[in-house]
Design a protein around this motif. Structure first.
Motif, PDB file in Angstrom:
ATOM      1  N   GLY A   4       0.838  -1.208   0.000  1.00  0.00           N
ATOM      2  CA  GLY A   4       0.000   0.000   0.000  1.00  0.00           C
ATOM      3  C   GLY A   4       0.868   1.251   0.000  1.00  0.00           C
ATOM      4  O   GLY A   4       1.741   1.411   0.838  1.00  0.00           O
ATOM      5  N   PHE A   5       0.599   2.108  -0.997  1.00  0.00           N
ATOM      6  CA  PHE A   5       1.238   3.421  -1.035  1.00  0.00           C
ATOM      7  C   PHE A   5       0.143   4.481  -0.967  1.00  0.00           C
ATOM      8  O   PHE A   5      -1.041   4.144  -0.945  1.00  0.00           O
ATOM      9  CB  PHE A   5       2.036   3.597  -2.347  1.00  0.00           C
ATOM     10  N   GLU A   6       0.555   5.757  -0.965  1.00  0.00           N
ATOM     11  CA  GLU A   6      -0.444   6.823  -0.880  1.00  0.00           C
ATOM     12  C   GLU A   6      -1.431   6.773  -2.041  1.00  0.00           C
ATOM     13  O   GLU A   6      -2.596   7.052  -1.887  1.00  0.00           O
ATOM     14  CB  GLU A   6       0.250   8.180  -0.867  1.00  0.00           C
ATOM     15  N   ARG A   7      -0.953   6.366  -3.228  1.00  0.00           N
ATOM     16  CA  ARG A   7      -1.824   6.339  -4.415  1.00  0.00           C
ATOM     17  C   ARG A   7      -2.614   5.056  -4.523  1.00  0.00           C
ATOM     18  O   ARG A   7      -3.275   4.809  -5.513  1.00  0.00           O
ATOM     19  CB  ARG A   7      -0.994   6.537  -5.682  1.00  0.00           C
ATOM     20  N   GLY A   8      -2.506   4.194  -3.537  1.00  0.00           N
ATOM     21  CA  GLY A   8      -3.273   2.945  -3.560  1.00  0.00           C
ATOM     22  C   GLY A   8      -2.378   1.735  -3.382  1.00  0.00           C
ATOM     23  O   GLY A   8      -1.192   1.867  -3.089  1.00  0.00           O
ATOM     24  N   GLU A   9      -2.989   0.568  -3.595  1.00  0.00           N
ATOM     25  CA  GLU A   9      -2.229  -0.674  -3.433  1.00  0.00           C
ATOM     26  C   GLU A   9      -1.696  -1.141  -4.784  1.00  0.00           C
ATOM     27  O   GLU A   9      -2.406  -1.054  -5.790  1.00  0.00           O
ATOM     28  CB  GLU A   9      -3.131  -1.758  -2.857  1.00  0.00           C
ATOM     29  N   PHE A  10      -0.492  -1.667  -4.789  1.00  0.00           N
ATOM     30  CA  PHE A  10       0.107  -2.167  -6.032  1.00  0.00           C
ATOM     31  C   PHE A  10       0.578  -3.607  -5.812  1.00  0.00           C
ATOM     32  O   PHE A  10       1.082  -3.942  -4.750  1.00  0.00           O
ATOM     33  CB  PHE A  10       1.276  -1.267  -6.457  1.00  0.00           C
ATOM     34  N   SER A  11       0.370  -4.428  -6.839  1.00  0.00           N
ATOM     35  CA  SER A  11       0.710  -5.849  -6.723  1.00  0.00           C
ATOM     36  C   SER A  11       2.103  -6.128  -7.282  1.00  0.00           C
ATOM     37  O   SER A  11       2.495  -5.548  -8.307  1.00  0.00           O
ATOM     38  CB  SER A  11      -0.295  -6.689  -7.515  1.00  0.00           C
ATOM     39  N   PHE A  12       2.795  -7.022  -6.636  1.00  0.00           N
ATOM     40  CA  PHE A  12       4.139  -7.415  -7.082  1.00  0.00           C
ATOM     41  C   PHE A  12       4.233  -8.937  -7.098  1.00  0.00           C
ATOM     42  O   PHE A  12       3.659  -9.606  -6.253  1.00  0.00           O
ATOM     43  CB  PHE A  12       5.206  -6.842  -6.136  1.00  0.00           C
ATOM     44  N   ILE A  13       4.948  -9.441  -8.090  1.00  0.00           N
ATOM     45  CA  ILE A  13       5.197 -10.878  -8.168  1.00  0.00           C
ATOM     46  C   ILE A  13       6.702 -11.090  -8.052  1.00  0.00           C
ATOM     47  O   ILE A  13       7.479 -10.394  -8.711  1.00  0.00           O
ATOM     48  CB  ILE A  13       4.707 -11.439  -9.524  1.00  0.00           C
ATOM     49  N   CYS A  14       7.105 -12.011  -7.199  1.00  0.00           N
ATOM     50  CA  CYS A  14       8.541 -12.289  -7.042  1.00  0.00           C
ATOM     51  C   CYS A  14       8.827 -13.714  -7.512  1.00  0.00           C
ATOM     52  O   CYS A  14       8.021 -14.610  -7.297  1.00  0.00           O
ATOM     53  CB  CYS A  14       8.952 -12.189  -5.574  1.00  0.00           C
TER      54      CYS A  14
ATOM     55  N   CYS B  41      14.053   2.239   0.433  1.00  0.00           N
ATOM     56  CA  CYS B  41      13.830   1.656  -0.908  1.00  0.00           C
ATOM     57  C   CYS B  41      12.354   1.770  -1.294  1.00  0.00           C
ATOM     58  O   CYS B  41      12.021   2.093  -2.440  1.00  0.00           O
ATOM     59  CB  CYS B  41      14.266   0.183  -0.922  1.00  0.00           C
ATOM     60  N   LEU B  42      11.469   1.519  -0.333  1.00  0.00           N
ATOM     61  CA  LEU B  42      10.033   1.576  -0.650  1.00  0.00           C
ATOM     62  C   LEU B  42       9.583   3.012  -0.928  1.00  0.00           C
ATOM     63  O   LEU B  42       8.725   3.244  -1.769  1.00  0.00           O
ATOM     64  CB  LEU B  42       9.208   0.968   0.488  1.00  0.00           C
ATOM     65  N   LYS B  43      10.187   3.960  -0.215  1.00  0.00           N
ATOM     66  CA  LYS B  43       9.861   5.366  -0.468  1.00  0.00           C
ATOM     67  C   LYS B  43      10.251   5.733  -1.897  1.00  0.00           C
ATOM     68  O   LYS B  43       9.527   6.416  -2.615  1.00  0.00           O
ATOM     69  CB  LYS B  43      10.616   6.261   0.522  1.00  0.00           C
ATOM     70  N   ALA B  44      11.433   5.251  -2.311  1.00  0.00           N
ATOM     71  CA  ALA B  44      11.909   5.529  -3.671  1.00  0.00           C
ATOM     72  C   ALA B  44      11.003   4.840  -4.694  1.00  0.00           C
ATOM     73  O   ALA B  44      10.671   5.413  -5.733  1.00  0.00           O
ATOM     74  CB  ALA B  44      13.345   5.049  -3.823  1.00  0.00           C
ATOM     75  N   LEU B  45      10.574   3.620  -4.376  1.00  0.00           N
ATOM     76  CA  LEU B  45       9.682   2.891  -5.285  1.00  0.00           C
ATOM     77  C   LEU B  45       8.358   3.643  -5.430  1.00  0.00           C
ATOM     78  O   LEU B  45       7.824   3.776  -6.532  1.00  0.00           O
ATOM     79  CB  LEU B  45       9.441   1.472  -4.733  1.00  0.00           C
ATOM     80  N   GLU B  46       7.863   4.148  -4.329  1.00  0.00           N
ATOM     81  CA  GLU B  46       6.603   4.907  -4.362  1.00  0.00           C
ATOM     82  C   GLU B  46       6.751   6.151  -5.235  1.00  0.00           C
ATOM     83  O   GLU B  46       5.869   6.477  -6.020  1.00  0.00           O
ATOM     84  CB  GLU B  46       6.209   5.304  -2.934  1.00  0.00           C
ATOM     85  N   PHE B  47       7.918   6.803  -5.118  1.00  0.00           N
ATOM     86  CA  PHE B  47       8.163   7.989  -5.942  1.00  0.00           C
ATOM     87  C   PHE B  47       8.123   7.625  -7.426  1.00  0.00           C
ATOM     88  O   PHE B  47       7.502   8.303  -8.238  1.00  0.00           O
ATOM     89  CB  PHE B  47       9.519   8.607  -5.581  1.00  0.00           C
TER      90      PHE B  47
END
Ligand code: SF4
Length: 193
Positions: free
Chosen positions: A46-56, A155-161
């Protein structure tokens, strides 16, 4: 087969033997292999703009004898680096260039995030393992042990940016031609110029 095929075979055997020798040395620290090529890890962040899905898809996950987990991502090509150490991430400016320079790739931080979600009781580290020169580069350097969550938060802050910028129609796409080797194999080469 042409002569070059024999050369390729020789190099493949040489590299594989190097890898096996290195694994023999590493094996004294390994308790068990938890998974190989596991693509069931992932989920939403979950980021400010919503939730995003990731596959690893994690190449290899090990439990070590010291009770920690180790995520391994094998690299066959040239240099690949994990994110910089914490003090460098603290200096990171929120723009594409600086994020690229300091994070390099979001792969290991995301692997860490989802492995930690599945195995919350374990301490976890992640490494890039070069099959070219057997170099192992750690996500969390020695000095950053104990500050893992802080590293991941940067890292997550940068990803959100980056995600916010991708989704912002006011920010135009700008080709990143700082590394021609990456562009050479890109399917969008003629679209982005
Ligand atoms: S060619 Fe591909 S990798 Fe290179 S800048 Fe364009 S989109 Fe990015």
């Amino acid at each position: 087969m042409g002569a070059e095929a024999f050369l390729v075979e020789y190099i493949m055997r040489y590299r594989l033997q190097q890898f096996l020798d290195n694994e023999e040395k590493r094996s004294i620290d390994i308790k068990k292999i938890i998974s190989l090529e596991d693509d069931t890890l992932g989920g939403k962040i979950g980021f400010e703009r919503g939730e995003f899905s990731f596959i690893c898809k994690i190449d290899r996950l090990e439990e070590l004898k010291d009770g920690t987990l180790l995520i391994i991502d094998y690299k066959t090509g040239n240099s690949a680096n994990p994110p910089q150490k914490l003090v460098k991430l603290q200096e990171m400016e929120m723009n594409r260039e600086d994020i690229r320079r300091r994070i390099n790739s979001f792969q290991l931080p995301l692997y860490y995030y989802f492995v930690k979600e599945r195995y919350p009781r374990y301490r976890v580290n992640a490494v890039l393992y070069s099959l070219k020169n057997m170099q192992i580069s750690q996500l969390f350097k020695e000095k950053d042990r104990g500050s893992e969550e802080e590293v991941i938060n940067y890292c997550l802050k940068a990803l959100e940016f980056i995600i916010s910028e991708i989704l912002n129609p006011a920010v135009p796409f700008v080709p990143d031609d700082s590394d021609p080797r990456i562009c050479r194999n890109c399917s969008y080469f003629y679209l982005c110029r």
